[in-house]
Enzyme design. Structure first.
Site, mmCIF file in Angstrom:
data_model
loop_
_atom_site.group_PDB
_atom_site.id
_atom_site.type_symbol
_atom_site.label_atom_id
_atom_site.label_comp_id
_atom_site.label_asym_id
_atom_site.label_seq_id
_atom_site.Cartn_x
_atom_site.Cartn_y
_atom_site.Cartn_z
ATOM 1 C CB VAL A 58 -0.991 0.048 1.196
ATOM 2 C CG1 VAL A 58 -1.984 -1.088 1.132
ATOM 3 C CG2 VAL A 58 -0.260 0.074 2.539
ATOM 4 C CG ASN A 84 -6.800 -4.315 8.668
ATOM 5 O OD1 ASN A 84 -7.125 -4.184 9.849
ATOM 6 N ND2 ASN A 84 -5.918 -5.238 8.277
ATOM 7 C CB SER A 136 -5.322 3.078 17.047
ATOM 8 O OG SER A 136 -4.911 2.908 18.392
ATOM 9 C CE1 TYR A 149 -0.382 1.383 14.973
ATOM 10 C CE2 TYR A 149 -1.443 2.276 16.930
ATOM 11 C CZ TYR A 149 -1.420 1.362 15.890
ATOM 12 O OH TYR A 149 -2.436 0.437 15.779
ATOM 13 C CB ALA A 150 -0.302 8.584 18.559
ATOM 14 C CB ALA A 151 1.542 11.276 14.288
ATOM 15 C CB SER A 152 0.112 6.949 11.415
ATOM 16 O OG SER A 152 -0.234 5.906 12.307
HETATM 17 N N1 LIG Z 1 -3.950 -5.193 17.356
HETATM 18 C C1 LIG Z 1 -4.359 -4.099 18.006
HETATM 19 O O1 LIG Z 1 -4.444 -4.089 19.246
HETATM 20 C C2 LIG Z 1 -4.790 -2.881 17.231
HETATM 21 C C3 LIG Z 1 -5.363 -1.825 17.955
HETATM 22 C C4 LIG Z 1 -5.770 -0.695 17.262
HETATM 23 C C5 LIG Z 1 -5.616 -0.607 15.894
HETATM 24 N N2 LIG Z 1 -5.044 -1.647 15.220
HETATM 25 C C6 LIG Z 1 -4.887 -1.496 13.778
HETATM 26 O O2 LIG Z 1 -5.578 -2.532 13.107
HETATM 27 C C7 LIG Z 1 -4.917 -2.846 11.874
HETATM 28 C C8 LIG Z 1 -4.611 -4.320 11.835
HETATM 29 O O3 LIG Z 1 -3.814 -4.637 12.947
HETATM 30 P P1 LIG Z 1 -3.425 -6.128 13.366
HETATM 31 O O4 LIG Z 1 -3.272 -6.118 14.840
HETATM 32 O O5 LIG Z 1 -4.308 -7.106 12.704
HETATM 33 O O6 LIG Z 1 -1.938 -6.169 12.737
HETATM 34 P P2 LIG Z 1 -1.066 -7.379 12.205
HETATM 35 O O7 LIG Z 1 -1.561 -8.686 12.748
HETATM 36 O O8 LIG Z 1 0.339 -6.970 12.471
HETATM 37 O O9 LIG Z 1 -1.363 -7.353 10.626
HETATM 38 C C9 LIG Z 1 -1.028 -6.231 9.868
HETATM 39 C C10 LIG Z 1 -1.432 -6.460 8.436
HETATM 40 O O10 LIG Z 1 -1.053 -5.303 7.651
HETATM 41 C C11 LIG Z 1 -0.275 -5.743 6.544
HETATM 42 N N3 LIG Z 1 0.651 -4.715 6.082
HETATM 43 C C12 LIG Z 1 1.616 -4.084 6.806
HETATM 44 N N4 LIG Z 1 2.288 -3.220 6.032
HETATM 45 C C13 LIG Z 1 1.738 -3.295 4.803
HETATM 46 C C14 LIG Z 1 2.011 -2.656 3.557
HETATM 47 N N5 LIG Z 1 2.977 -1.755 3.421
HETATM 48 N N6 LIG Z 1 1.244 -2.971 2.471
HETATM 49 C C15 LIG Z 1 0.264 -3.890 2.589
HETATM 50 N N7 LIG Z 1 -0.034 -4.537 3.731
HETATM 51 C C16 LIG Z 1 0.705 -4.246 4.822
HETATM 52 C C17 LIG Z 1 0.448 -6.977 7.069
HETATM 53 O O11 LIG Z 1 0.986 -7.735 5.996
HETATM 54 P P3 LIG Z 1 2.176 -8.815 6.286
HETATM 55 O O12 LIG Z 1 1.498 -10.045 6.819
HETATM 56 O O13 LIG Z 1 2.795 -9.019 4.953
HETATM 57 O O14 LIG Z 1 3.102 -8.203 7.283
HETATM 58 C C18 LIG Z 1 -0.702 -7.659 7.803
HETATM 59 O O15 LIG Z 1 -1.553 -8.294 6.908
HETATM 60 C C19 LIG Z 1 -3.671 -1.966 11.835
HETATM 61 O O16 LIG Z 1 -3.929 -0.804 11.080
HETATM 62 C C20 LIG Z 1 -3.456 -1.607 13.294
HETATM 63 O O17 LIG Z 1 -2.756 -0.402 13.436
HETATM 64 C C21 LIG Z 1 -4.631 -2.781 15.856
#
Ligand SMILES: NC(=O)c1ccc[n+]([C@@H]2O[C@H](COP(=O)([O-])OP(=O)(O)OC[C@H]3O[C@@H](n4cnc5c(N)ncnc54)[C@H](OP(=O)(O)O)[C@@H]3O)[C@@H](O)[C@H]2O)c1
Length: 239
Positions: A58, A84, A136, A149-152
């Site tokens: 992305v 996401n 988030s 992360y917070a800024a993003s």
């Molecule tokens: N987990 C939490 O507690 C939490 C809380 C608040 C918000 N969030 C947000 O929710 C979303 C999903 O989080 P998650 O916990 O499921 O994270 P995760 O398990 O680390 O998965 C992240 C996903 O994003 C993909 N990704 C990362 N960089 C990318 C790029 N440059 N292009 C395309 N895909 C990319 C990863 O692909 P790869 O498998 O190839 O790495 C993976 O599929 C994120 O935006 C995160 O900030 C999570």
């Protein structure tokens, strides 16, 4: 519904996969983005659920445009985009490198812009569509060790509100989900001590299941009058 594509970035694991599974179960025509070709076994499992894949990063504008085009080979119109994909590189502000700051902004915010731009063009032409951003709670509150992360995530909320205003005239909606702590690889990486300290602050006394975030996503995809909103789902963490 079946001819409308719902495109989810970072759908191979964590919250993105839970959303893909939930929406496919609801009868949606789901396409996920993955950064790399997935192993055959994983592709077969997704195929069994009717989930299609497109490959790309992305952070690259041309790849994002191409992924939207590739996704459209699986349907007639773009019903939804779920931004996401996200990363974190936590460090105290005074020790954070510019590289780590930029990398997180590039994925979480610029990546969402790269995907939303071609998606919004299609949706405005169709005069319908829904763009949902995975923000988030720290985008609302800030957090020690997460300046990047917070800024993003705060930026993502601004992007979402602007899309909601620019898209509104043509029935395109945009919303954000602000999860607290969710059981995924991202939070698994935290030390037990940090997890315990956070749990102490959560009235629900547990992290969310990814399926609970997917529930909110399904609501935002389907409800036709909610737009420009941030829906917090955090077990009370921000109370
Ligand atoms: N987990 C939490 O507690 C939490 C809380 C608040 C918000 N969030 C947000 O929710 C979303 C999903 O989080 P998650 O916990 O499921 O994270 P995760 O398990 O680390 O998965 C992240 C996903 O994003 C993909 N990704 C990362 N960089 C990318 C790029 N440059 N292009 C395309 N895909 C990319 C990863 O692909 P790869 O498998 O190839 O790495 C993976 O599929 C994120 O935006 C995160 O900030 C999570």
């Amino acid at each position: 519904m079946a001819d409308g594509v719902v495109l989810i970035t970072g759908g191979n694991r964590g919250i993105g996969l839970a959303i893909a599974e939930r929406l496919a179960g609801d009868g949606e025509n789901v396409v996920i983005t993955t950064r790399h070709e997935l192993p055959e076994s994983q592709l077969a499992a997704l195929d069994a659920l009717g989930i299609h894949t497109v490959v790309g990063d992305v952070t690259d504008e041309a790849e994002a445009q191409r992924m939207v085009n590739d996704a459209m080979k699986h349907g007639e119109w773009l019903r939804g985009l779920i931004n996401n994909a996200g990363i974190n590189r936590d460090k105290l502000m005074t020790r954070m490198s510019t590289e780590d700051f930029n990398a997180v902004l590039q994925t979480n915010l610029v990546g969402a812009f790269n995907m939303s731009k071609p998606a919004l063009k299609l949706m405005q032409k169709q005069r319908q569509g829904s763009i949902i951003h995975m923000a988030s709670v720290v985008g609302l509150t800030g957090n020690v060790g997460q300046a990047n992360y917070a800024a993003s995530k705060a930026g993502l909320i601004g992007l979402m509100k602007t899309i909601a205003k620019e898209g509104g005239l043509r029935q395109v909606r945009s919303n954000a989900i602000a999860p607290g702590m969710v059981e995924t690889d991202m939070t698994d990486a935290l030390s037990d001590k940090t997890k315990e300290a956070i749990l102490a602050e959560i009235p629900a006394k547990r992290f969310a299941k990814p399926a609970e975030i997917a529930d909110v996503c399904a609501f935002l995809l389907n409800n036709e009058y909610v737009t420009g909103q941030v829906i917090t789902i955090d077990g009370g963490l921000t109370l």
